[in-house]
Enzyme design. Structure first.
Site, PDB file in Angstrom:
ATOM      1  N   CYS A 188      -5.511 -45.946  18.112  1.00 44.23           N
ATOM      2  CA  CYS A 188      -4.745 -45.189  19.143  1.00 44.23           C
ATOM      3  C   CYS A 188      -3.378 -44.868  18.468  1.00 44.23           C
ATOM      4  CB  CYS A 188      -4.852 -45.621  20.153  1.00 44.23           C
ATOM      5  SG  CYS A 188      -6.312 -46.155  20.734  1.00 44.23           S
TER       6      CYS A 188
ATOM      7  N   ARG B  14      -4.957 -39.635  12.935  1.00 42.17           N
ATOM      8  CA  ARG B  14      -5.726 -41.054  12.940  1.00 42.17           C
ATOM      9  C   ARG B  14      -7.010 -40.790  13.811  1.00 42.17           C
ATOM     10  NH1 ARG B  14      -1.438 -45.331  13.579  1.00 42.17           N
ATOM     11  NH2 ARG B  14      -2.682 -45.950  15.052  1.00 42.17           N
TER      12      ARG B  14
ATOM     13  N   TRP C  93      -8.221 -43.902  20.974  1.00 40.62           N
ATOM     14  CA  TRP C  93      -9.575 -43.899  20.479  1.00 40.62           C
ATOM     15  C   TRP C  93     -10.350 -44.899  21.257  1.00 40.62           C
ATOM     16  CZ3 TRP C  93     -12.809 -42.097  16.347  1.00 40.62           C
ATOM     17  CH2 TRP C  93     -13.639 -43.088  15.651  1.00 40.62           C
TER      18      TRP C  93
ATOM     19  N   ASN D 242      -2.158 -50.196  22.319  1.00 43.50           N
ATOM     20  CA  ASN D 242      -2.992 -49.939  21.403  1.00 43.50           C
ATOM     21  C   ASN D 242      -3.562 -51.358  20.885  1.00 43.50           C
ATOM     22  OD1 ASN D 242      -2.388 -47.271  21.094  1.00 43.50           O
ATOM     23  ND2 ASN D 242      -1.400 -47.855  19.019  1.00 43.50           N
ATOM     24  N   GLY D 243      -4.851 -51.651  20.541  1.00 43.91           N
ATOM     25  CA  GLY D 243      -5.597 -52.961  20.282  1.00 43.91           C
ATOM     26  C   GLY D 243      -6.644 -53.195  21.173  1.00 43.91           C
TER      27      GLY D 243
ATOM     28  N   GLU E 198     -24.650 -49.963  -2.597  1.00 45.75           N
ATOM     29  CA  GLU E 198     -23.709 -49.609  -1.888  1.00 45.75           C
ATOM     30  C   GLU E 198     -22.572 -49.459  -2.915  1.00 45.75           C
ATOM     31  OE1 GLU E 198     -22.851 -48.147   0.647  1.00 45.75           O
ATOM     32  OE2 GLU E 198     -20.744 -48.487   1.051  1.00 45.75           O
TER      33      GLU E 198
ATOM     34  N   LYS F 115     -20.769 -46.073  -3.918  1.00 49.29           N
ATOM     35  CA  LYS F 115     -19.186 -46.046  -3.709  1.00 49.29           C
ATOM     36  C   LYS F 115     -18.623 -45.245  -5.063  1.00 49.29           C
ATOM     37  CE  LYS F 115     -18.461 -45.940  -0.312  1.00 49.29           C
ATOM     38  NZ  LYS F 115     -19.192 -46.185   0.694  1.00 49.29           N
TER      39      LYS F 115
ATOM     40  N   GLU G 275     -20.184 -41.473  -5.726  1.00 50.61           N
ATOM     41  CA  GLU G 275     -19.669 -40.500  -4.640  1.00 50.61           C
ATOM     42  C   GLU G 275     -18.259 -39.967  -4.718  1.00 50.61           C
ATOM     43  OE1 GLU G 275     -19.966 -41.249  -0.310  1.00 50.61           O
ATOM     44  OE2 GLU G 275     -19.350 -43.248  -0.815  1.00 50.61           O
TER      45      GLU G 275
ATOM     46  N   HIS H 215     -38.969 -52.065 -16.569  1.00 50.22           N
ATOM     47  CA  HIS H 215     -39.941 -51.157 -16.088  1.00 50.22           C
ATOM     48  C   HIS H 215     -39.705 -49.834 -16.186  1.00 50.22           C
ATOM     49  CE1 HIS H 215     -42.309 -54.743 -14.809  1.00 50.22           C
ATOM     50  NE2 HIS H 215     -41.407 -54.982 -13.993  1.00 50.22           N
TER      51      HIS H 215
ATOM     52  N   LYS I  51     -17.757 -35.843   6.193  1.00 54.97           N
ATOM     53  CA  LYS I  51     -17.711 -37.298   7.131  1.00 54.97           C
ATOM     54  C   LYS I  51     -18.798 -37.190   7.894  1.00 54.97           C
ATOM     55  CE  LYS I  51     -15.898 -41.110   8.002  1.00 54.97           C
ATOM     56  NZ  LYS I  51     -16.172 -42.277   6.844  1.00 54.97           N
TER      57      LYS I  51
HETATM   58  C1  F6R Z   1     -21.057 -43.035   2.177  1.00 61.32           C
HETATM   59  C2  F6R Z   1     -21.154 -42.471   3.575  1.00 61.32           C
HETATM   60  C3  F6R Z   1     -22.349 -41.962   4.218  1.00 61.32           C
HETATM   61  C4  F6R Z   1     -22.621 -42.410   5.355  1.00 61.32           C
HETATM   62  C5  F6R Z   1     -23.792 -41.646   6.149  1.00 61.32           C
HETATM   63  C6  F6R Z   1     -24.328 -41.886   7.421  1.00 61.32           C
HETATM   64  O1  F6R Z   1     -19.812 -43.501   1.750  1.00 61.32           O
HETATM   65  O2  F6R Z   1     -20.062 -42.744   4.021  1.00 61.32           O
HETATM   66  O3  F6R Z   1     -23.155 -42.345   3.107  1.00 61.32           O
HETATM   67  O4  F6R Z   1     -22.970 -43.811   5.457  1.00 61.32           O
HETATM   68  O5  F6R Z   1     -23.597 -40.259   5.885  1.00 61.32           O
HETATM   69  O6  F6R Z   1     -23.133 -41.669   8.132  1.00 61.32           O
HETATM   70  P1  F6R Z   1     -23.110 -42.295   9.537  1.00 61.32           P
HETATM   71  O7  F6R Z   1     -22.894 -43.735   9.498  1.00 61.32           O
HETATM   72  O8  F6R Z   1     -21.850 -41.567  10.596  1.00 61.32           O
HETATM   73  O9  F6R Z   1     -24.339 -42.172  10.388  1.00 61.32           O
END
Ligand code: F6R
Length: 622
Positions: A2, A27, A76, A112-113, A495, A499, A502, A518, A617
């Site tokens: 927040c 934020r 938030w 905040n917190g 993962e 990372k 992407e 294989h 996002k």
């Molecule tokens: C990768 C990433 C995406 C999300 C995916 C699901 O770094 O951020 O693969 O994990 O789009 O998104 P949420 O968690 O918002 O359902």
């Protein structure tokens, strides 16, 4: 998380507060509010759910809130959904019918917190005739200050310090007292808070961008310190109420750098926020050495009745599911199937009433995950959502919800949300195992104490990041990379590989180490980067052999393992060690170097790590 702003001086406070909040908008927030006092008249509070623009409209850009001292907040949600009532500021008195103006409040404040023991404090306050209008821990904190202020008839600093002694958790508090017009009091523990002073004016903020327009000289309030701000002057206090001398710091960042806390990108800032986010998530679910899932509506009888678990998610959240399935099956003996939401929603679902469907999502808005949840619900199957955004669609529609306390995640590639989801799954597993009688009290306490060490171990890895930076620079021209591991390590490879690809656009793939021969091994050429993750003792030798197979075809090997577990050094060209934790939870540590590597590869290739091409996002289309 927040945002907090405060102003006292000779100008109208509300427009300055609105401007300060706008500078903290990046934020993320779901509601906002202002409290402004005009001389010794009653404080006026105005709040809205949604964007700051609505707050500006409601107050005619601050013009209808007359007064030269005030505090403001963007929230938030953590405790309680996003709503006008839960928005800050909160008051010690009662909320009036005409929105949220109050005239009998001694204390008004923003926070905040997370106050971990807010439930216990609330009970105490209720027994002392306090009533509550919101679901927030902040209202409890403000009423606690009021309680001590009145009970001991002390000044604001003493009332604050008595409250601080009683509160557990993290807080940055900014408070105004009716009897002290023109003054703002602040207190801090484990949440940032800064003060700026200019000729005849005083400013408070949770973050540098809100102050940069007025001053570059800021005072950082340290843990368990307080301050009194009056126009043109600030005094700092320790917990005993003794004054503390403090030097100001000159901020040299521009606004853009300030938003990122001095980091180059939100992603690296969020990587560094992980120890805090992990601790907050742990503390939100563990009370007095016991995991408490009652807030999520998961009582013991429900937990005992579960026969199978289906974890459904997308992207990194699906990777959390992939890692969790090993942990749940191993510790809690419950069969788990982890599925991509986009597949789950279109296949014939052979679900049983005794099944539990767990949907994992940072945003709580991912279209495929939401539809998968609806499919399961339509079949009468219990759904549990693990979500970061309070009040999001998945959180609202699921039968049960556990919130991760990662705070807003701005970088497109997830880091801190992933880590808090994984930790939440550990706690869920340990609780399920205990309630179902699979582990005893001693094992339960052992697992809990191991999980609790994760945040500080992540911190240690972050202190070592330069080696990875060097390694990434060396491989920045790489075209392909392969991640290999077995069992849980394989899930972390998924993962790590995502990372990397992407944000750096280097083609990478994650393979269960035994699968390489294989087919995929034909892609290994001299110099191809192969990253092995090796943390599971019973699988290590096998993965080392698979790495050796790649090396004999010319691959360059990086090994990622835990301190003292095994020496990879004879085989790998570069080895990175992370601290040790119980093997089930090693993924929380090995993922950190992989996040850092993706990030450093991205910046060494001159890319914008926060906004990778073609990605959003929150994916609200299927
Ligand atoms: C990768 C990433 C995406 C999300 C995916 C699901 O770094 O951020 O693969 O994990 O789009 O998104 P949420 O968690 O918002 O359902």
């Amino acid at each position: 998380m927040c945002g907090i702003v405060g102003y006292t001086g000779n100008r109208q406070a509300a427009p300055i507060l609105l401007d300060g909040l706008a500078r903290l908008e990046y934020r993320g927030y779901d509601s906002a509010g202002l409290a402004v006092r005009d001389g010794d008249a009653s404080v006026r509070v105005v709040k809205t759910k949604g964007r700051l623009r609505l707050l500006a409209e409601k107050t005619d850009d601050g013009r209808t809130l007359v007064g030269t001292v005030g505090i403001g907040h963007t929230r938030w949600a953590t405790h309680g959904e996003p709503s006008e009532l839960n928005a800050h500021p909160h008051v010690s008195g009662n909320i009036m019918d005409n929105g949220v103006t109050t005239d009998d409040s001694e204390v008004v404040g923003v926070h905040n917190g997370i106050i971990e023991n807010f439930a216990e404090l609330k009970t105490k306050l209720i027994s002392n005739k306090y009533t509550f209008y919101s679901e927030t821990d902040t209202e409890v904190a403000i009423k606690m200050v009021d309680y001590y202020y009145k009970k001991y008839k002390v000044g604001p600093i003493d009332a604050l310090s008595k409250t601080m002694v009683r509160m557990r958790g993290s807080y940055a508090l900014a408070v105004m007292f009716k009897d002290y017009p023109g003054e703002i009091y602040v207190a801090r523990k484990d949440a940032p808070l800064i003060v700026g002073v200019t000729e005849g004016e005083g400013f408070v903020a949770s973050d540098v961008p809100a102050l940069l327009k007025y001053t570059r000289q800021v005072y950082y309030i340290d843990n368990l310190e307080m301050a009194r701000i009056v126009p043109g002057e600030v005094t700092f206090y320790d917990l005993n109420g003794d004054t503390v001398k403090k030097e100001s710091t000159t901020i040299t960042w521009d606004v853009e750098a300030a938003e990122k806390g001095g980091y180059e990108h939100f992603m690296i800032k969020e990587i560094h926020e992980q120890p805090r986010a992990l601790m907050d998530t742990f503390n939100s679910l563990v009370k007095e050495q016991k995991i408490d899932l009652t807030g999520a509506g998961l009582d013991d009888e429900t937990i005992r009745g579960i026969e199978r678990i289906h974890i459904v998610a997308c992207g990194s959240a699906w990777h959390v599911g992939m890692a969790s399935q090993y942990v749940i099956e191993d510790i809690a003996n419950i069969p788990v199937r982890t599925e991509l939401a986009s597949e789950f929603r279109y296949r014939k679902l052979l679900l049983k009433p005794s099944d539990l469907v767990i949907i994992i999502s940072q945003s709580g808005e991912t279209a495929d995950s939401l539809e998968a949840l609806r499919e399961a619900k339509a079949m009468g199957i219990r759904t549990l959502a693990i979500v970061n955004v309070v009040g999001s669609s998945i959180a609202r529609e699921a039968d049960n919800v556990i919130y991760t306390i990662a705070g807003p995640e701005i970088a497109v590639a997830t880091t801190k949300a992933y880590s808090t989801q994984l930790l939440t799954m550990y706690l869920l597993t340990v609780q399920f195992a205990f309630v179902r009688g699979v582990i005893d009290e001693e094992q339960y306490q052992y697992y809990l104490s191991e999980i609790k060490t994760i945040p500080s171990k992540v911190e240690r890895i972050l202190e070592n990041k330069e080696r990875l930076q060097w390694f990434a620079a060396k491989f920045s021209a790489e075209k392909d990379a392969f991640f290999i591991g077995r069992g849980l390590d394989y899930a972390i490879c998924l993962e790590g590989s995502l990372k990397m690809k992407e944000i750096s656009y280097i083609h990478s793939e994650a393979y269960a180490a035994g699968e390489l021969k294989h087919g995929t091994i034909s892609l290994i050429e001299p110099g191809t980067l192969v990253i092995g993750v090796l943390t599971q003792k019973h699988l290590m030798e096998k993965t080392v052999s698979n790495l050796a197979e790649c090396k004999s075809r010319g691959a360059y090997l990086m090994g990622l393992t835990s301190n003292g577990n095994y020496s990879l050094e004879d085989t790998a060209d570069f080895t990175f060690y992370v601290p040790r934790v119980d093997e089930h939870f090693m993924g929380s540590l090995t993922v950190i170097p992989l996040q850092l590597m993706g990030y450093y590869l991205s910046i060494s290739r001159g890319l914008d790590a926060d906004k990778p091409r073609n990605l959003a996002k929150s994916v609200t289309v299927e």
